[in-house]
Structure formats: structure tokens, C-alpha cells
Design an enzyme around this catalytic site. Structure first.
Site, short mmCIF file in Angstrom:
data_model
loop_
_atom_site.label_atom_id
_atom_site.label_comp_id
_atom_site.label_asym_id
_atom_site.label_seq_id
_atom_site.Cartn_x
_atom_site.Cartn_y
_atom_site.Cartn_z
N GLU A 93 -7.19 -56.32 16.91
CA GLU A 93 -6.18 -55.35 16.87
C GLU A 93 -5.68 -54.42 15.62
OE1 GLU A 93 -2.78 -58.34 16.62
OE2 GLU A 93 -2.77 -57.43 14.72
N ASP A 141 0.08 -66.15 18.69
CA ASP A 141 -0.65 -65.39 17.54
C ASP A 141 -0.47 -66.52 16.82
OD1 ASP A 141 -1.58 -63.59 16.50
OD2 ASP A 141 -0.34 -61.74 17.15
N GLU A 199 -4.60 -65.88 19.41
CA GLU A 199 -5.07 -64.26 19.02
C GLU A 199 -5.34 -64.67 17.86
OE1 GLU A 199 -2.77 -61.54 20.48
OE2 GLU A 199 -1.90 -60.46 18.69
N HIS A 258 -3.70 -53.58 21.72
CA HIS A 258 -2.24 -54.40 20.87
C HIS A 258 -1.04 -52.78 20.80
CE1 HIS A 258 -0.49 -54.11 17.29
NE2 HIS A 258 -0.72 -55.84 16.84
MG LIG Z 1 -1.51 -59.31 17.40
#
Ligand SMILES: [Mg+2]
Length: 382
Positions: free
Chosen positions: A246, A194, A220, A296
């Protein structure tokens, strides 16, 4: 059975050691919980994501009048009424306010019927949801990745079969840490990273190149949330799947990213994206576009359980990782608000059981919140 009271709990839990990602450092966990009670005393819980005091004011002023004295079974009608009360499309903090109230309505409606929320959503297709360790996080005060090896070893001992690293420090650092963790995991476990919106798309591409040997499942947020051109650039150059969304506050925010080949895994957050009613629309769009949904999760046990019930109902998603989608995002950082009733149990199979009891499936006495309550407000039907 109509609702008679709506409570707002602003919770704050200071952390002994701050944690962070490439974008931000946290010295506390903070959230807003909504508790909606009916005339029989049955209560449902909901959660919002950020700016608790502001979202609480929005709920008290605009949304409580929409849902107090109403039958919570009218989920679609009440969701639209809440959206209309906040202004068109429920964007920004209003989307998060609607999310918290909608989540509480679903929990309460399911408890009234004596069924799990997953049943209310159309029915679970799995009894256990594979979880991934969402962590480790940056450690301030030195090299931010310095504990990653030790922490990942702990996740494996706990039973996780997939791990998502917080990266985005620098492409060379990312390449080194991802390859070290892959060596630890072996080929059978999932590894994702991420970037938390921290890179330019070109830096994300460079980091992905340096991490190629780590066989990542997804990358991500390789660009800023609404940067379609950045996602398009990244998608043209990286091999793993791309995940994002998210922070999207409504299903409409996903529309520009669909049918473009730029986002493979959609990550709506129930506490951000309009609750179950809002995310239901994302799930429908994803299904039409043959894309996977992996909710998320951030915050307390309320959002965790909400995502667990949603994930129980989702179709198997396409991707290239070794663990089937959907997975449940399991926040492995220090989080007293996730552990209000003890840490959610991870099985030896690396999965979490979907609660079979009514509603979200936990019994939370508001007294448990006492150590963390920054403010508490009660609104009653007039
Ligand atoms: Mg994230």
C-alpha cells in the site's frame, strides 16, 4: 478540450475520537484534492495521500505546467511528462503528486467523453464490487480492541461479508480477538488482519499461529514495506495469503516481491502509486504473475471512487477466502472526507455499485469542501 485551471484543496477534518492502528494514531483526516477544469467548465478530481502542503507545492511548481493548456485525453503522454518533471521514476512524494494529477486527468478525460472512468480503463467486468469493512481501528485510552466485537456486529448489520481487523498489538491478543470475531462471522464471511508493519516477521508468524483457528483470508504487512527478507520469512511460515504494497510509490517497487511466492495480494493505492497510469502497470505485472490486485483505499470519496472504478475492471483474483477478489476496501472509521456526499451506499449483497455516470461518477460542488479547507490555491493557464 484543453485544461485551463488546476486547483489544490488541502482538507483537514478533526475527529471527535482519535482512531489508530498498530503503527499510528489519527486525530484528524487530512488530504490533498486536485481539481482540473477544462475550457468548457468540466472538472475532474484527483487525490494524493500524505504531506498535503508539500505535495501541493510539488504539483504547483513541477506538474501544473505539464498539464495546464493540454488535452487531458493524452493520458499516457501527460503521465510521462509529469514523471519526468519530478525526476526519475516518480518515487516518494513525487509519486503521490503525479498520482493526484493523473487521477484528475482520468476523471476529466472520462467526463469529456461522457463515459465512466472504468470504461476509459478498458471496460468494467462487473457492475457491483464486493466491499470489505476496513476496520475496526485501535481505540486509544484503554484496551485498543475493546470495541471490536460491537463494531463488527455493526458491520454485519450494514451488510458487509468480509472484515479486516487492525491487529499487531501482541500475538496472544491478536489470537483472542481474531477467534472471537470469527465466531461472530461464521464460516461464510471473510476475515483478514492488518499488522500495519508493526511486527518483526517472527512476531507476525507467532501472531498468525495463534490466529490459525480464525481461518484468515490474508495477513497484511507482516513486515516493513521494503523488507523482502522479512516477507520471505513470513511467507515460509504462515498459512493465509500475504497482502502488501500500500505504500509503494511506483510499480517498480513491486518488482522484487514478484515471482518469489512472498506476496499473494498486491495492494497498490491509486493516490500513492502514480494514479491510474501507475497502478495500470502494477495490474499488468500482477496478471503476468497470476497474483490478485486489491487496491488500498484511504482518504476521501475521490480515492474511494477511483478504486471502485479500477476494481470494476480487474480480473478475478486467486486466493483462499470465501468472498471473490477483487474486493473494495471500505474505510468504516469516522471519515467526514469520505462522507462529503453522504456515506457510499453498501447494498444488501455487501457490494457497492459502480457509478454509470461520466468520470468517477459523483458531482462534487467545491463549496461542499468549505468546512474542511485549510488552504486553497488556483493555478491558471498562462
Ligand atoms: Mg493496510
Amino acid at each position: 478540450m484543453k485544461t485551463v485551471a488546476l486547483e489544490l484543496f488541502h482538507l483537514t477534518a478533526p475527529l471527535a475520537e482519535p482512531i489508530g492502528n498498530a503503527l499510528v494514531t489519527f486525530d484528524r483526516r487530512e488530504t490533498l484534492l486536485v481539481r482540473l477544469t477544462d475550457a468548457a467548465g468540466t472538472a475532474g478530481w484527483g487525490e494524493s495521500w500524505t504531506a498535503p502542503e508539500t505535495v501541493a507545492a510539488l504539483i504547483a511548481r513541477h506538474l501544473a505546467p505539464c498539464v495546464l493548456g493540454q488535452d487531458p485525453q493524452a493520458l499516457g503522454r501527460l503521465w510521462r511528462a509529469c514523471g519526468a518533471a519530478c525526476g526519475p521514476h516518480g518515487q516518494g512524494l513525487t509519486g503521490m503528486a503525479v498520482a493526484a494529477v493523473d487521477m484528475a486527468l482520468h476523471d476529466l478525460a472520462a467526463r469529456q467523453r461522457g463515459v465512466p472512468v472504468a470504461t476509459l480503463l478498458g471496460g468494467a467486468v462487473r457492475e457491483r464490487v464486493p466491499a470489505y469493512a476496513s476496520g475496526p481501528f485501535f481505540a486509544p485510552g484503554g484496551h485498543p480492541y475493546r470495541h471490536y466485537q460491537r463494531e463488527c456486529e455493526g458491520y454485519l448489520r450494514a451488510g458487509f461479508r468480509a472484515i479486516k481487523l487492525r491487529c499487531g498489538l501482541a500475538p496472544a491478543e491478536d489470537g483472542a480477538v481474531a477467534q472471537a470475531v470469527r465466531a461472530l462471522l461464521g464460516p461464510e464471511r471473510g476475515l483478514m488482519v492488518d499488522f500495519n508493519q508493526s511486527y518483526t516477521p517472527r512476531a507476525a508468524i507467532e501472531a498468525a499461529r495463534r490466529m490459525e483457528a480464525a481461518e484468515l483470508g490474508w495477513i497484511e504487512e507482516p513486515a516493513a514495506p521494503g523488507d523482502l527478507a522479512g516477507y520471505r520469512l513470513a511467507a515460509g511460515h504462515v498459512r493465509p495469503a500475504i497482502a502488501g504494497g500500500e505504500t509503494f510509490e511506483g510499480a517498480a517497487a513491486f518488482l522484487p516481491f514478484l515471482g518469489q511466492g512472498v506476496m499473494d495480494v498486491l495492494q497498490p493505492d491509486l493516490a500513492v502509486c502514480g494514479g491510474f497510469e501507475g497502478v495500470r502497470r502494477v495490474v499488468m505485472l500482477a496478471e503476468l504473475h497470476q497474483l490478485a490486485v486489491v487496491p488500498h483505499v484511504w482518504g476521501s470519496l475521490v480515492n474511494f471512487h477511483a478504486a471502485l472504478h479500477l476494481a470494476a475492471t480487474l480480473p478475478v483474483g486467486r486466493w483462499g477466502g470465501p468472498v471473490a477478489l477483487p474486493m473494495l476496501e471500505y474505510d468504516v472509521g469516522p471519515n467526514p472526507l469520505l462522507s462529503l456526499l453522504g456515506r457510499p451506499e453498501l447494498g444488501a449483497d455487501g457490494a457497492v455499485a459502480v457509478p454509470q455516470g461520466p468520470g468517477l461518477g459523483f458531482e462534487l460542488d467545491p463549496g461542499r469542501l468549505a468546512p474542511f479547507v485549510t488552504s486553497h490555491r488556483v493555478l491558471r493557464v498562462e
